[in-house]
Scaffold this motif. Structure first.
Motif, PDB file in Angstrom:
ATOM      1  N   ARG A  22       0.834  -1.204   0.000  1.00  0.00           N
ATOM      2  CA  ARG A  22       0.000   0.000   0.000  1.00  0.00           C
ATOM      3  C   ARG A  22       0.871   1.258   0.000  1.00  0.00           C
ATOM      4  O   ARG A  22       0.575   2.233  -0.671  1.00  0.00           O
ATOM      5  N   ARG A  23       1.957   1.231   0.761  1.00  0.00           N
ATOM      6  CA  ARG A  23       2.845   2.388   0.816  1.00  0.00           C
ATOM      7  C   ARG A  23       3.489   2.649  -0.536  1.00  0.00           C
ATOM      8  O   ARG A  23       3.748   3.787  -0.898  1.00  0.00           O
ATOM      9  N   ARG A  24       3.757   1.578  -1.297  1.00  0.00           N
ATOM     10  CA  ARG A  24       4.368   1.737  -2.613  1.00  0.00           C
ATOM     11  C   ARG A  24       3.424   2.401  -3.592  1.00  0.00           C
ATOM     12  O   ARG A  24       3.853   2.992  -4.582  1.00  0.00           O
ATOM     13  N   ALA A  25       2.111   2.310  -3.371  1.00  0.00           N
ATOM     14  CA  ALA A  25       1.126   2.838  -4.314  1.00  0.00           C
ATOM     15  C   ALA A  25       0.872   4.329  -4.139  1.00  0.00           C
ATOM     16  O   ALA A  25       0.205   4.937  -4.945  1.00  0.00           O
ATOM     17  N   VAL A  26       1.435   4.954  -3.102  1.00  0.00           N
ATOM     18  CA  VAL A  26       1.225   6.375  -2.859  1.00  0.00           C
ATOM     19  C   VAL A  26       2.154   7.184  -3.763  1.00  0.00           C
ATOM     20  O   VAL A  26       3.334   6.868  -3.866  1.00  0.00           O
ATOM     21  N   PRO A  27       1.628   8.217  -4.442  1.00  0.00           N
ATOM     22  CA  PRO A  27       2.504   9.018  -5.293  1.00  0.00           C
ATOM     23  C   PRO A  27       3.684   9.560  -4.495  1.00  0.00           C
ATOM     24  O   PRO A  27       3.528  10.083  -3.409  1.00  0.00           O
ATOM     25  N   ARG A  28       4.867   9.425  -5.065  1.00  0.00           N
ATOM     26  CA  ARG A  28       6.055   9.865  -4.363  1.00  0.00           C
ATOM     27  C   ARG A  28       7.098  10.306  -5.371  1.00  0.00           C
ATOM     28  O   ARG A  28       7.052   9.937  -6.531  1.00  0.00           O
ATOM     29  N   ASP A  29       8.040  11.060  -4.909  1.00  0.00           N
ATOM     30  CA  ASP A  29       9.141  11.497  -5.745  1.00  0.00           C
ATOM     31  C   ASP A  29      10.147  10.359  -5.804  1.00  0.00           C
ATOM     32  O   ASP A  29      10.615   9.895  -4.778  1.00  0.00           O
ATOM     33  N   ALA A 122       3.514   6.934  -9.415  1.00  0.00           N
ATOM     34  CA  ALA A 122       2.907   5.980  -8.490  1.00  0.00           C
ATOM     35  C   ALA A 122       2.511   4.730  -9.256  1.00  0.00           C
ATOM     36  O   ALA A 122       2.129   4.798 -10.422  1.00  0.00           O
ATOM     37  N   SER A 123       2.617   3.603  -8.593  1.00  0.00           N
ATOM     38  CA  SER A 123       2.159   2.334  -9.156  1.00  0.00           C
ATOM     39  C   SER A 123       0.943   1.882  -8.359  1.00  0.00           C
ATOM     40  O   SER A 123       0.876   2.088  -7.154  1.00  0.00           O
ATOM     41  N   GLY A 124       0.014   1.256  -9.036  1.00  0.00           N
ATOM     42  CA  GLY A 124      -1.209   0.821  -8.378  1.00  0.00           C
ATOM     43  C   GLY A 124      -2.273   1.893  -8.494  1.00  0.00           C
ATOM     44  O   GLY A 124      -2.031   2.995  -8.983  1.00  0.00           O
ATOM     45  N   GLN A 125      -3.464   1.551  -8.047  1.00  0.00           N
ATOM     46  CA  GLN A 125      -4.580   2.488  -8.135  1.00  0.00           C
ATOM     47  C   GLN A 125      -4.414   3.589  -7.095  1.00  0.00           C
ATOM     48  O   GLN A 125      -4.390   3.319  -5.903  1.00  0.00           O
ATOM     49  N   PRO A 126      -4.299   4.847  -7.528  1.00  0.00           N
ATOM     50  CA  PRO A 126      -4.116   5.938  -6.578  1.00  0.00           C
ATOM     51  C   PRO A 126      -5.442   6.385  -5.976  1.00  0.00           C
ATOM     52  O   PRO A 126      -6.508   6.158  -6.547  1.00  0.00           O
ATOM     53  N   ARG A 127      -5.349   7.025  -4.837  1.00  0.00           N
ATOM     54  CA  ARG A 127      -6.523   7.664  -4.247  1.00  0.00           C
ATOM     55  C   ARG A 127      -6.652   9.054  -4.860  1.00  0.00           C
ATOM     56  O   ARG A 127      -5.655   9.688  -5.218  1.00  0.00           O
TER      57      ARG A 127
END
Length: 141
Positions: A22-29, A122-127
């Motif tokens: 889940r942490r990997r799916a959060v948009p990040r730099d 981000a990977s995965g479905q974002p919020r």
């Protein structure tokens, strides 16, 4: 008693794995510590026009269920903010770009600023809230 211990360990490992994914799916730099180190993309590379203020680029595949939900979220956010475009790319049809950008799964979303510089991915479905936050970085508001 041994069965209960095995069950508890299994549940703990499954929970930790879920949290990590889940942490990997959060948009990040992911620019190696400096924002924007990931490069720039042009309208020619994307085969679509960039947004005036920002562009949400989505890599999808045909049978990806989260890609459909991601498409709806990104289209809605792009419609809310003037000058923001949403571009969806079929990962299977654009393997050259997928390899160049190190896209490992679908959906993967790249947030570009007005000049095409990748500021978040981000990977995965974002919020929806995460997309709005990442878009705020791209447009500078």
């Amino acid at each position: 008693m041994t069965g209960l211990a095995v069950l508890l360990v299994t549940l703990a490992l499954a929970t930790l794995t879920g949290v990590a994914l889940r942490r990997r799916a959060v948009p990040r730099d992911t620019g190696g510590g400096r924002r924007g180190d990931m490069g720039r993309l042009t309208s020619e590379q994307l085969a679509a026009e960039l947004g005036e203020r920002a562009t949400l680029v989505q890599f999808s595949s045909a049978f990806c269920q989260p890609c459909r939900a991601t498409r709806r979220i990104l289209a809605e956010v792009a419609g809310m903010v003037p000058g923001v475009a949403h571009v969806e790319i079929d990962a299977e049809a654009r393997l050259d770009l997928v390899r160049a950008l190190n896209i490992l799964r679908t959906p993967t979303v790249l947030v570009l600023d007005g000049s095409g510089r990748v500021v978040r991915r981000a990977s995965g479905q974002p919020r929806k809230a995460d997309v709005i936050g990442a878009l705020g970085l791209a447009v500078g508001d």
